[in-house]
Design a protein around this motif. Structure first.
Motif, PDB file in Angstrom:
ATOM      1  N   PRO A  61       0.828  -1.219   0.024  1.00 29.19           N
ATOM      2  CA  PRO A  61      -0.050   0.028  -0.030  1.00 29.19           C
ATOM      3  C   PRO A  61       0.815   1.288  -0.036  1.00 29.19           C
ATOM      4  CG  PRO A  61      -0.833  -1.664   1.490  1.00 29.19           C
ATOM      5  CD  PRO A  61       0.376  -2.083   1.254  1.00 29.19           C
ATOM      6  N   GLN A  62       2.110   1.048   0.422  1.00 28.30           N
ATOM      7  CA  GLN A  62       2.982   2.365   0.435  1.00 28.30           C
ATOM      8  C   GLN A  62       3.056   3.040  -0.868  1.00 28.30           C
ATOM      9  OE1 GLN A  62       3.930   3.659   3.390  1.00 28.30           O
ATOM     10  NE2 GLN A  62       5.089   5.205   2.509  1.00 28.30           N
ATOM     11  N   LEU A  63       2.733   2.199  -1.837  1.00 25.88           N
ATOM     12  CA  LEU A  63       2.790   2.953  -3.435  1.00 25.88           C
ATOM     13  C   LEU A  63       2.032   4.032  -3.393  1.00 25.88           C
ATOM     14  CD1 LEU A  63       2.661  -0.073  -5.870  1.00 25.88           C
ATOM     15  CD2 LEU A  63       4.455   1.074  -5.448  1.00 25.88           C
ATOM     16  N   PHE A  64       1.135   4.032  -2.445  1.00 20.43           N
ATOM     17  CA  PHE A  64       0.102   5.066  -2.815  1.00 20.43           C
ATOM     18  C   PHE A  64       0.585   6.733  -2.374  1.00 20.43           C
ATOM     19  CE2 PHE A  64      -3.585   2.254  -2.471  1.00 20.43           C
ATOM     20  CZ  PHE A  64      -4.262   2.486  -3.656  1.00 20.43           C
ATOM     21  N   CYS A  65       1.867   6.585  -1.845  1.00 22.11           N
ATOM     22  CA  CYS A  65       2.502   7.661  -0.842  1.00 22.11           C
ATOM     23  C   CYS A  65       3.552   8.358  -2.200  1.00 22.11           C
ATOM     24  CB  CYS A  65       2.906   7.336   0.342  1.00 22.11           C
ATOM     25  SG  CYS A  65       1.855   6.884   1.444  1.00 22.11           S
ATOM     26  N   TYR A  66       4.058   7.461  -3.157  1.00 21.83           N
ATOM     27  CA  TYR A  66       4.993   7.781  -3.790  1.00 21.83           C
ATOM     28  C   TYR A  66       4.753   8.882  -5.004  1.00 21.83           C
ATOM     29  CZ  TYR A  66       7.518   4.131  -1.756  1.00 21.83           C
ATOM     30  OH  TYR A  66       8.016   3.129  -0.498  1.00 21.83           O
ATOM     31  N   SER A  67       5.635   9.847  -5.353  1.00 24.27           N
ATOM     32  CA  SER A  67       5.059  10.694  -6.390  1.00 24.27           C
ATOM     33  C   SER A  67       5.401   9.954  -7.723  1.00 24.27           C
ATOM     34  CB  SER A  67       6.065  11.823  -6.108  1.00 24.27           C
ATOM     35  OG  SER A  67       6.159  12.853  -7.598  1.00 24.27           O
ATOM     36  N   ILE A  68       4.344  10.344  -8.598  1.00 22.87           N
ATOM     37  CA  ILE A  68       4.471   9.662  -9.889  1.00 22.87           C
ATOM     38  C   ILE A  68       5.840  10.253 -10.731  1.00 22.87           C
ATOM     39  CG2 ILE A  68       3.349   9.620 -12.164  1.00 22.87           C
ATOM     40  CD1 ILE A  68       0.905   9.534 -10.599  1.00 22.87           C
ATOM     41  N   LYS A  69       5.760  11.625 -10.694  1.00 19.23           N
ATOM     42  CA  LYS A  69       7.078  12.297 -11.440  1.00 19.23           C
ATOM     43  C   LYS A  69       8.219  12.029 -10.822  1.00 19.23           C
ATOM     44  CE  LYS A  69       8.302  16.843 -13.186  1.00 19.23           C
ATOM     45  NZ  LYS A  69       8.141  18.209 -12.923  1.00 19.23           N
ATOM     46  N   ASN A  70       8.512  11.972  -9.444  1.00 21.16           N
ATOM     47  CA  ASN A  70       9.773  11.953  -8.732  1.00 21.16           C
ATOM     48  C   ASN A  70      10.209  10.501  -8.507  1.00 21.16           C
ATOM     49  OD1 ASN A  70       9.996  14.978  -9.157  1.00 21.16           O
ATOM     50  ND2 ASN A  70       8.702  15.099  -7.223  1.00 21.16           N
ATOM     51  N   ASN A  71       9.330   9.576  -8.480  1.00 21.51           N
ATOM     52  CA  ASN A  71       9.802   8.225  -8.176  1.00 21.51           C
ATOM     53  C   ASN A  71       9.119   7.000  -8.999  1.00 21.51           C
ATOM     54  OD1 ASN A  71       9.287   5.862  -6.624  1.00 21.51           O
ATOM     55  ND2 ASN A  71       9.752   6.830  -4.604  1.00 21.51           N
ATOM     56  N   LEU A  72       7.824   7.016  -9.101  1.00 22.49           N
ATOM     57  CA  LEU A  72       7.700   5.935 -10.018  1.00 22.49           C
ATOM     58  C   LEU A  72       7.770   5.845 -11.359  1.00 22.49           C
ATOM     59  CD1 LEU A  72       3.830   5.805  -8.811  1.00 22.49           C
ATOM     60  CD2 LEU A  72       5.824   4.503  -7.566  1.00 22.49           C
ATOM     61  N   GLU A  73       7.949   7.025 -12.058  1.00 21.91           N
ATOM     62  CA  GLU A  73       8.356   7.206 -13.429  1.00 21.91           C
ATOM     63  C   GLU A  73       9.775   7.151 -13.777  1.00 21.91           C
ATOM     64  OE1 GLU A  73       7.752  11.208 -15.759  1.00 21.91           O
ATOM     65  OE2 GLU A  73       6.044   9.938 -16.476  1.00 21.91           O
ATOM     66  N   PRO A  74      10.488   7.607 -13.058  1.00 25.40           N
ATOM     67  CA  PRO A  74      12.109   7.541 -13.123  1.00 25.40           C
ATOM     68  C   PRO A  74      12.661   5.992 -12.952  1.00 25.40           C
ATOM     69  CG  PRO A  74      11.755   8.819 -11.438  1.00 25.40           C
ATOM     70  CD  PRO A  74      10.380   8.707 -12.086  1.00 25.40           C
ATOM     71  N   LYS A  75      11.943   5.502 -11.839  1.00 23.72           N
ATOM     72  CA  LYS A  75      12.286   4.017 -11.536  1.00 23.72           C
ATOM     73  C   LYS A  75      11.840   3.018 -12.463  1.00 23.72           C
ATOM     74  CE  LYS A  75      12.868   4.840  -6.531  1.00 23.72           C
ATOM     75  NZ  LYS A  75      12.322   4.886  -5.190  1.00 23.72           N
TER      76      LYS A  75
ATOM     77  N   ASN B 218      11.182   3.765 -15.500  1.00 24.77           N
ATOM     78  CA  ASN B 218      11.991   3.861 -16.987  1.00 24.77           C
ATOM     79  C   ASN B 218      13.457   3.244 -16.956  1.00 24.77           C
ATOM     80  OD1 ASN B 218      10.056   5.466 -18.401  1.00 24.77           O
ATOM     81  ND2 ASN B 218      10.927   7.327 -17.649  1.00 24.77           N
ATOM     82  N   TYR B 219      13.983   3.485 -15.717  1.00 28.24           N
ATOM     83  CA  TYR B 219      15.477   2.650 -15.519  1.00 28.24           C
ATOM     84  C   TYR B 219      15.250   1.042 -15.461  1.00 28.24           C
ATOM     85  CZ  TYR B 219      19.843   1.787 -13.770  1.00 28.24           C
ATOM     86  OH  TYR B 219      21.215   1.165 -13.655  1.00 28.24           O
ATOM     87  N   PHE B 220      14.074   0.806 -14.859  1.00 27.15           N
ATOM     88  CA  PHE B 220      13.827  -0.713 -14.873  1.00 27.15           C
ATOM     89  C   PHE B 220      13.524  -1.230 -16.267  1.00 27.15           C
ATOM     90  CE2 PHE B 220      10.962  -4.386 -14.727  1.00 27.15           C
ATOM     91  CZ  PHE B 220      11.542  -5.105 -13.928  1.00 27.15           C
ATOM     92  N   VAL B 221      12.875  -0.574 -17.217  1.00 30.99           N
ATOM     93  CA  VAL B 221      12.694  -0.959 -18.376  1.00 30.99           C
ATOM     94  C   VAL B 221      13.754  -0.959 -19.553  1.00 30.99           C
ATOM     95  CG1 VAL B 221      11.065  -0.830 -20.474  1.00 30.99           C
ATOM     96  CG2 VAL B 221      10.189  -0.833 -18.107  1.00 30.99           C
ATOM     97  N   VAL B 222      14.332   0.301 -19.447  1.00 28.41           N
ATOM     98  CA  VAL B 222      15.404   0.918 -20.287  1.00 28.41           C
ATOM     99  C   VAL B 222      16.796   0.339 -20.186  1.00 28.41           C
ATOM    100  CG1 VAL B 222      16.341   2.662 -21.725  1.00 28.41           C
ATOM    101  CG2 VAL B 222      13.932   2.778 -21.158  1.00 28.41           C
ATOM    102  N   GLU B 223      17.333   0.569 -18.901  1.00 27.84           N
ATOM    103  CA  GLU B 223      18.450   0.164 -18.426  1.00 27.84           C
ATOM    104  C   GLU B 223      18.532  -1.248 -18.084  1.00 27.84           C
ATOM    105  OE1 GLU B 223      20.968   2.012 -19.015  1.00 27.84           O
ATOM    106  OE2 GLU B 223      19.732   3.717 -19.547  1.00 27.84           O
ATOM    107  N   MET B 224      17.611  -1.726 -17.341  1.00 28.92           N
ATOM    108  CA  MET B 224      17.538  -3.132 -16.649  1.00 28.92           C
ATOM    109  C   MET B 224      17.287  -4.062 -17.498  1.00 28.92           C
ATOM    110  SD  MET B 224      16.615  -2.293 -12.703  1.00 28.92           S
ATOM    111  CE  MET B 224      17.198  -3.741 -12.047  1.00 28.92           C
TER     112      MET B 224
ATOM    113  N   TYR C 203      10.057  -2.676  -5.048  1.00 29.39           N
ATOM    114  CA  TYR C 203      10.968  -2.122  -6.061  1.00 29.39           C
ATOM    115  C   TYR C 203      11.177  -0.464  -6.083  1.00 29.39           C
ATOM    116  CZ  TYR C 203      13.167  -0.136 -10.296  1.00 29.39           C
ATOM    117  OH  TYR C 203      13.884   0.353 -11.208  1.00 29.39           O
ATOM    118  N   PHE C 204       9.931  -0.013  -5.712  1.00 31.59           N
ATOM    119  CA  PHE C 204       9.817   1.595  -5.760  1.00 31.59           C
ATOM    120  C   PHE C 204      10.159   2.264  -4.729  1.00 31.59           C
ATOM    121  CE2 PHE C 204       6.876  -0.003  -9.339  1.00 31.59           C
ATOM    122  CZ  PHE C 204       7.492   0.713 -10.420  1.00 31.59           C
ATOM    123  N   SER C 205      10.386   1.425  -3.600  1.00 33.45           N
ATOM    124  CA  SER C 205      10.557   1.942  -2.394  1.00 33.45           C
ATOM    125  C   SER C 205      12.163   2.061  -1.983  1.00 33.45           C
ATOM    126  CB  SER C 205      10.054   0.907  -0.938  1.00 33.45           C
ATOM    127  OG  SER C 205      10.850  -0.071  -1.079  1.00 33.45           O
TER     128      SER C 205
END
Length: 329
Positions: free
Chosen positions: A228-242, A244-250, A263-265
């Motif tokens: 449930p902590q996912l609800f607290c993360y910023s889309i722009k500053n947390n979810l989105e960059p992580k 993108n890195y997961f899909v593109v770089e990893m 993973y997003f924590s």
């Protein structure tokens, strides 16, 4: 009236100052030297309504604002709270009733909150001071009877999220509880900090984000139910960059994130990137839990162990052993 007499009256029990605050009582505002007597000349900004109006131009000042605000300022100072530092963030403090403020302070501190805890709560959420006891009681009742927060955990819940105190039960807390339960989060008492969040402004946009990047509705709700902590993360500053890195770089499969939304924590710069790069250099590919959740020492030991032995393929049963390995940490 002499200085000693004035000071005695200011800190007498007639002012209803909670006992737990006696050690924090200060005779004057922190900006004023304590060597000055009670009737000494103080900086004009201390109680002048004109200056208050300048700092809070949109606030309507009541008659006799100088006198009433001075009393409130002195009372708040006596319990260790700098009223002027709160005015700009919460100008309603200017017009709030002193009796209501005292009642609120007494009610909350009577629930065994210490002076330090109360000051911290007000610092995080100054609206507490202008919330009437009649509006606070339903919150505690709701947390205890409907969310099933035990009496011994009430302090922990409020200390973690003071904003709960100022939320309306019918318009905010209960609807949010129903929403969390609707997606399968049954033990809401373990996630009380989410109750003060807006379903429309915070929860729905994050659910929509995960659906937009390729997760099904079922998988998305499963992720939020699991973490449930996912609800607290910023889309722009947390979810989105992580993401993108997961899909593109990893270059990894979204199924891994579905199974390990934690993973997003983790910090992208301090944990995800450094460990991923070390694995790439060593030619090793760890499952997400082993990659991120282990301590630095354990991660390094596992890395060396896998490098010195054959690395299991993703199709091997050993690939998913990372989750079991976590339990050893």
């Amino acid at each position: 009236m002499c200085s000693a007499t004035a000071t005695t009256r200011l800190f007498s029990t007639d002012n209803h100052i909670p006992k737990s605050f006696t050690r924090l009582c200060k005779p004057f505002h922190s900006r004023v030297p304590t060597s000055l007597s009670f009737h000494s000349t103080r900086p004009s900004f201390f109680v002048r309504a004109t200056v208050v109006k300048w700092r809070c131009p949109n606030q309507t000042l009541p008659p006799n604002c100088d006198t009433s605000f001075e009393k409130k300022a002195l009372y708040l100072e006596s319990i260790g709270i700098d009223s002027f530092s709160l005015i700009e963030d919460h100008p309603m403090l200017i017009t709030a009733s002193l009796d209501d403020i005292k009642s609120t302070v007494e009610y909350i501190t009577a629930m065994d909150f210490t002076a330090i805890e109360f000051r911290r709560m007000v610092g995080m959420c100054p609206e507490i001071l202008t919330t009437k006891v009649s509006d606070i009681i339903p919150v505690f009742t709701f947390l205890h009877r409907e969310v099933h927060v035990s009496g011994k955990n009430i302090k922990h819940v409020i200390n973690r999220r003071p904003r709960l105190i100022i939320c309306n039960v019918d318009k905010q807390l209960r609807p949010t509880m129903y929403f969390l339960q609707s997606i399968g989060i049954e033990e809401v008492n373990k996630h009380t900090h989410l109750l003060s969040c807006s379903v429309e402004e915070k929860f729905i946009p994050r659910i929509n984000y995960f659906e937009n990047i390729g997760f099904s509705r079922r998988d998305t709700t499963s992720m939020f139910r699991r973490f449930p902590q996912l609800f607290c993360y910023s889309i722009k500053n947390n979810l989105e960059p992580k993401y993108n890195y997961f899909v593109v770089e990893m270059g990894r499969d979204l199924k891994e994130v579905k199974e390990f939304p934690h993973y997003f924590s983790f910090s992208l710069e301090n944990r995800i990137k450094p460990r991923h790069k070390r694995c790439v250099e060593m030619g090793v590919c760890f499952p997400l839990p082993l990659l991120l959740k282990t301590s630095e020492v354990t991660f390094q030991n596992r890395l060396e162990a896998f490098v010195n032995s054959s690395t299991p393929l993703k199709t091997s049963p050993l690939w998913s052993a990372g989750c079991d390995i976590i339990n050893e940490v």
